[in-house]
Design a protein around this motif. Structure first.
Motif, PDB file in Angstrom:
ATOM      1  N   GLY A 187      -5.335  -6.935  -3.045  1.00 18.95           N
ATOM      2  CA  GLY A 187      -5.975  -6.699  -1.756  1.00 18.95           C
ATOM      3  C   GLY A 187      -5.591  -5.441  -1.029  1.00 18.95           C
ATOM      4  O   GLY A 187      -5.837  -5.320   0.176  1.00 18.95           O
ATOM      5  N   VAL A 188      -4.976  -4.477  -1.733  1.00 20.42           N
ATOM      6  CA  VAL A 188      -4.637  -3.212  -1.056  1.00 20.42           C
ATOM      7  C   VAL A 188      -5.496  -2.062  -1.580  1.00 20.42           C
ATOM      8  O   VAL A 188      -5.284  -0.907  -1.219  1.00 20.42           O
ATOM      9  N   GLY A 189      -6.472  -2.387  -2.416  1.00 20.74           N
ATOM     10  CA  GLY A 189      -7.324  -1.364  -3.000  1.00 20.74           C
ATOM     11  C   GLY A 189      -8.216  -0.671  -1.991  1.00 20.74           C
ATOM     12  O   GLY A 189      -8.712   0.427  -2.246  1.00 20.74           O
ATOM     13  N   GLY A 220       0.809  -1.217   0.000  1.00 20.33           N
ATOM     14  CA  GLY A 220       0.000   0.000   0.000  1.00 20.33           C
ATOM     15  C   GLY A 220       0.837   1.259   0.000  1.00 20.33           C
ATOM     16  O   GLY A 220       0.479   2.259  -0.633  1.00 20.33           O
ATOM     17  N   THR A 221       1.984   1.218   0.702  1.00 17.89           N
ATOM     18  CA  THR A 221       2.873   2.390   0.743  1.00 17.89           C
ATOM     19  C   THR A 221       3.435   2.675  -0.647  1.00 17.89           C
ATOM     20  O   THR A 221       3.502   3.834  -1.074  1.00 17.89           O
ATOM     21  N   THR A 222       3.829   1.628  -1.359  1.00 17.12           N
ATOM     22  CA  THR A 222       4.361   1.800  -2.713  1.00 17.12           C
ATOM     23  C   THR A 222       3.309   2.403  -3.630  1.00 17.12           C
ATOM     24  O   THR A 222       3.580   3.364  -4.366  1.00 17.12           O
ATOM     25  N   ILE A 223       2.105   1.834  -3.594  1.00 11.33           N
ATOM     26  CA  ILE A 223       1.031   2.287  -4.478  1.00 11.33           C
ATOM     27  C   ILE A 223       0.682   3.754  -4.211  1.00 11.33           C
ATOM     28  O   ILE A 223       0.571   4.561  -5.138  1.00 11.33           O
ATOM     29  N   SER A 224       0.525   4.085  -2.922  1.00 15.13           N
ATOM     30  CA  SER A 224       0.135   5.461  -2.586  1.00 15.13           C
ATOM     31  C   SER A 224       1.263   6.454  -2.857  1.00 15.13           C
ATOM     32  O   SER A 224       1.017   7.658  -2.949  1.00 15.13           O
ATOM     33  N   SER A 225       2.501   5.971  -2.987  1.00 17.58           N
ATOM     34  CA  SER A 225       3.635   6.853  -3.289  1.00 17.58           C
ATOM     35  C   SER A 225       3.794   7.098  -4.781  1.00 17.58           C
ATOM     36  O   SER A 225       4.211   8.181  -5.196  1.00 17.58           O
ATOM     37  N   VAL A 226       3.464   6.092  -5.598  1.00 14.17           N
ATOM     38  CA  VAL A 226       3.683   6.238  -7.036  1.00 14.17           C
ATOM     39  C   VAL A 226       2.488   6.896  -7.736  1.00 14.17           C
ATOM     40  O   VAL A 226       2.649   7.569  -8.755  1.00 14.17           O
ATOM     41  N   LEU A 227       1.281   6.744  -7.204  1.00 17.81           N
ATOM     42  CA  LEU A 227       0.100   7.294  -7.874  1.00 17.81           C
ATOM     43  C   LEU A 227       0.135   8.818  -8.044  1.00 17.81           C
ATOM     44  O   LEU A 227      -0.292   9.323  -9.088  1.00 17.81           O
ATOM     45  N   PRO A 228       0.636   9.585  -7.045  1.00 18.94           N
ATOM     46  CA  PRO A 228       0.729  11.036  -7.277  1.00 18.94           C
ATOM     47  C   PRO A 228       1.597  11.386  -8.484  1.00 18.94           C
ATOM     48  O   PRO A 228       1.296  12.335  -9.216  1.00 18.94           O
ATOM     49  N   SER A 229       2.676  10.626  -8.689  1.00 19.24           N
ATOM     50  CA  SER A 229       3.535  10.874  -9.856  1.00 19.24           C
ATOM     51  C   SER A 229       2.805  10.542 -11.145  1.00 19.24           C
ATOM     52  O   SER A 229       2.928  11.252 -12.152  1.00 19.24           O
ATOM     53  N   VAL A 230       2.039   9.460 -11.129  1.00 14.76           N
ATOM     54  CA  VAL A 230       1.248   9.094 -12.309  1.00 14.76           C
ATOM     55  C   VAL A 230       0.260  10.214 -12.629  1.00 14.76           C
ATOM     56  O   VAL A 230       0.054  10.575 -13.790  1.00 14.76           O
ATOM     57  N   GLY A 231      -0.346  10.776 -11.574  1.00 12.91           N
ATOM     58  CA  GLY A 231      -1.280  11.873 -11.775  1.00 12.91           C
ATOM     59  C   GLY A 231      -0.608  13.104 -12.359  1.00 12.91           C
ATOM     60  O   GLY A 231      -1.154  13.755 -13.260  1.00 12.91           O
ATOM     61  N   GLU A 232       0.579  13.444 -11.853  1.00  9.76           N
ATOM     62  CA  GLU A 232       1.298  14.604 -12.381  1.00  9.76           C
ATOM     63  C   GLU A 232       1.658  14.407 -13.846  1.00  9.76           C
ATOM     64  O   GLU A 232       1.661  15.354 -14.628  1.00  9.76           O
ATOM     65  N   LEU A 233       1.971  13.161 -14.217  1.00  8.28           N
ATOM     66  CA  LEU A 233       2.287  12.851 -15.615  1.00  8.28           C
ATOM     67  C   LEU A 233       1.032  12.745 -16.473  1.00  8.28           C
ATOM     68  O   LEU A 233       1.117  12.660 -17.699  1.00  8.28           O
TER      69      LEU A 233
END
Length: 761
Positions: free
Chosen positions: A283-285, A253-266
């Motif tokens: 199962g971390v959704g 969950g930490t990885t997912i929540s850390s990378v998604l902001p970058s995906v959004g900026e891109l």
């Protein structure tokens, strides 16, 4: 402690011996029992055994009774290291870092005790918590001279200290000297490089981990993903995430929540959807941080439907997700949806925080709902939520947009009372607000009193003076900026060129345009060319303006062609106006303003058939002319008046006052300028139409409702017409009023029958 033990304890003279003989676990004592034990010892007059005293100190620290613990420590004749370390560990654990360092200093200086390797990490943690590099360096030096620096825990603590104090090079030197480098220190150093944006160093050290005998773990990968995201290296964050997955590590969950902001900026929606699918599959959704990051990502990718779906599928909604939803709607200009979501959250049991209120206030302020923004700020305070240094800069533009000066001053007062007025962001917003409210002298006072200035502050005051048409002040501030070694940016030159165009400083404007690239290496942007076209066009150099457009290094946009069309309107150049209008009809086919401008040019020439043709095109496309609208603040209430609207409750009085002023004007030989009525009607009807212009209605409303001699402030959504300009000049002298009018181009200061623009606008 058992009742038998307490009875034995209370009747003997040597409590320590009794407790030892009874094998009682002293750490189970409650605070009253601890105090009872301590009091019994004092009553017996026996001195405390250091070991037993340390246990008592530990108990007092456990119960957060530090004043009693210090009293006990002071009573020990010969304290040892453990006596001090007990309290230092407790202070450090509870983030009472200053007390930890003071006690450590007392231990060394007053008692000459040498700390051990178990105590030093707590002291270093305290230095780190205070960002106190000076004391941290002293502790490091003590460790080197005493040999404690060879301990791996001490070395690891020093690495974290230097990382916390943003001394990456020092941290790396300590790391290189570690006899047994561990994964925790190495991962922290990699993350530090990533957070600092030092991409190559982060990657290089991460690649060396195996060579150093360190196996990267999930924390190592997560630190790099989060670090690159925080430093704005969004593509690198996504690449690390992909490599992590390919290397066989399972993102959590930490990885997912850390990378998604970058995906959004891109704004890479396809990657975002894939990560969403991965999160759901593994199962971390449902993790609240992942959900918040998903909502934020979809909002940045303009996928508001998916964003809403993620939110409403949450089993248990939390405030973070609500804030992300509101921000997502706001980011996409969906103000009504943002307000609905906000009000829905308010009606539920979730308690809104300062982020929630600030998000919706910013949303309204940025998308034309200025009055709603002011109302929300008032409700925020009534609800008990305290605005912060982010809220105020979000609110102040709303005050400036509608010239709500009293609200702006009240907000300024709030920032002074709460001590946030020194923030460069609050200061810059105050400068903008006062300038937009026509009080450029107050904007200058705010600027001059700022303890620290950045480029935003300089640009704010220059932009304010440019809006007021004071090119001399803008140029003077620019030279002061150069002397202060503050490097200008593209916004600085936009203000300079705009000021020159408002004041007719054609030569100076062209010089600044050339200086921008030659001396500062700033390539002119589309907005600079738009300013240059306006500068030349307003000076009547329409052919030069057109030539500038033809020779631009990129395709001109609607702003550039709009600047030329507006200049053609001023100088009645129909030929170039038709060229500019044709381009604008291609670029902005649904913008009624462009059709109206061309129609006005035809009307000035008396070409009524052409006027009808343009208006028929507008009608066939379902477009309507934007009505003239003006705002005026009277007794802390903002009044909005529309051109030709008769719904205002004081309209009868307004018309009567306007007729009287019109008669006075005619007595002095000042006749209505009917050429500004762009309709084929009789002159008497033209005079009647002119009386309905919104800025006239607002000024007269102000005359009726404010004390004689007080200043009036009006905001107009369109360019002020020449007849209204002449009317307000007359009113300023006849009524002995100072009147500020801000239209879409600039500010006009009317006083004693004159205007600050010198009739050039």
């Amino acid at each position: 402690m058992s009742r038998l033990a307490l009875r034995v304890f209370e009747t003997h003279h040597c409590p320590a011996a009794i407790l030892t003989s009874l094998h009682i676990n002293i750490t189970t004592l409650s605070l009253p029992q601890t105090r009872q034990l301590h009091a019994q010892i004092l009553r017996t007059g026996l001195s405390l055994d250091s070991h037993f005293a340390t246990k008592l100190l530990s108990l007092y620290a456990h119960h957060l009774r530090f004043s009693e613990a210090n009293t006990l420590l002071n009573s020990i004749q010969n304290p040892h290291v453990f006596s001090f370390s007990t309290l230092i560990h407790a202070y450090s654990k509870l983030t009472r870092f200053t007390e930890a360092i003071l006690l450590f200093s007392r231990m060394i200086i007053s008692h000459g005790l040498v700390p051990d390797t178990r105590l030093i990490p707590s002291v270093i943690k305290a230095c780190s918590g205070l960002d106190n590099l000076r004391i941290g360096n002293q502790v490091h030096g003590f460790c080197v001279t005493s040999g404690l620096c060879q301990d791996s825990f001490v070395q690891s603590s020093l690495v974290h200290l230097y990382l916390k104090c943003s001394r990456l090079n020092y941290a790396h030197k300590v790391f290189d000297k570690m006899s047994h480098p561990d994964v925790v220190s190495c991962s922290a150093l990699v993350s530090g490089y990533a957070r600092d944006g030092r991409v190559n160093e982060a990657k290089m050290l991460f690649g060396r981990m195996v060579e150093l005998g360190i196996e990267p773990n999930l924390v190592s990968w997560n630190g790099m993903v989060a670090g690159f995201n925080q430093s704005g290296h969004c593509l690198e964050a996504v690449k690390v995430f992909r490599n992590m997955h390919l290397s066989g590590f399972k993102p959590d969950g930490t990885t997912i929540s850390s990378v998604l902001p970058s995906v959004g900026e891109l704004e890479d929606l396809s990657v975002g959807v894939q990560i969403h699918g991965y999160a759901y599959k593994h199962g971390v959704g449902s993790d609240k941080w992942v959900v918040c990051a998903l909502i934020d990502m979809y909002g940045k990718c303009s996928s508001t439907m998916e964003m809403s779906q993620v939110f409403y599928e949450m089993s248990q909604r939390d405030l973070g997700a609500c804030n992300a939803l509101i921000s997502g709607f706001a980011r996409n200009g969906l103000t009504d949806d943002a307000l609905k979501a906000f009000n829905r959250v308010r009606s539920q049991e979730l308690k809104l925080n300062v982020v929630s209120w600030t998000s919706i206030i910013a949303c309204c302020s940025q998308h034309g709902k200025d009055i709603e923004s002011l109302d929300l700020f008032r409700e925020m305070q009534l609800s008990g939520v305290k605005p912060n240094a982010v809220t105020i800069p979000c609110l102040l533009p709303a005050c400036g947009n509608i010239a709500a000066l009293m609200h702006g001053k009240a907000t300024h007062g709030f920032s002074l009372r709460t001590g946030i007025s020194d923030s460069v962001y609050v200061g810059s917003a105050l400068i903008d607000m006062y300038a937009n409210c026509g009080r450029i002298h107050l904007a200058r006072i705010c600027f001059d009193r700022m303890p620290v200035r950045n480029i935003v502050c300089w640009n704010a005051i220059m932009g304010g003076y440019a809006m007021h048409g004071n090119a001399n002040e803008v140029i003077e501030i620019f030279h002061s900026m150069e002397k202060s070694n503050q490097k200008p940016d593209f916004i600085t030159f936009t203000s300079l060129l705009s000021a020159c165009s408002h004041s007719g400083f054609t030569d100076q404007g062209e010089q600044f345009f050339n200086k921008m690239s030659k001396e500062y290496g700033i390539k002119p942007r589309i907005e600079h060319y738009a300013c240059l076209v306006t500068l030349l066009g307003r000076a009547g150099k329409l052919n030069e303006a057109y030539s500038t457009i033809e020779n631009m290094p990129f395709e001109p946009d609607a702003c550039v062609w709009g600047a030329l069309l507006s200049s053609c309107r001023v100088h009645n150049n129909m030929k170039l106006a038709e060229v500019a209008a044709d381009k604008l009809f291609e670029l902005e086919p649904n913008n009624p303003g462009n059709y109206v401008l061309l129609s006005n040019i035809y009307a000035n020439k008396g070409l009524w058939k052409e006027v009808d043709r343009v208006r028929d095109v507008m009608k066939s496309m379902g477009m309507k002319k934007n009505p003239g609208c003006s705002w005026i603040e009277i007794k802390n209430k903002v009044h909005m008046l529309l051109a030709g609207d008769t719904s205002h409750p004081q309209m009868i009085k307004i018309v009567e006052k306007m007729d009287n002023l019109g008669m006075e004007m005619k007595k002095l030989g000042c006749l209505p300028v009917t050429s500004f009525v762009l309709q084929d009607v009789e002159d008497q009807e033209k005079e009647h139409i002119l009386c309905g212009h919104s800025e006239k209605l607002a000024v007269v409303l102000g005359l009726l409702n404010t004390p004689q001699g007080s200043t009036l402030q009006v905001i107009k959504n369109l360019r002020i017409c020449g007849d209204c300009h002449g009317f307000i000049k007359f009113v300023s002298e006849f009524e002995e009023r100072e009147i500020f009018v801000r239209d879409t181009n600039r500010f006009h200061h009317f006083k004693n029958g004159l205007c600050s623009c010198g009739d050039f606008w």
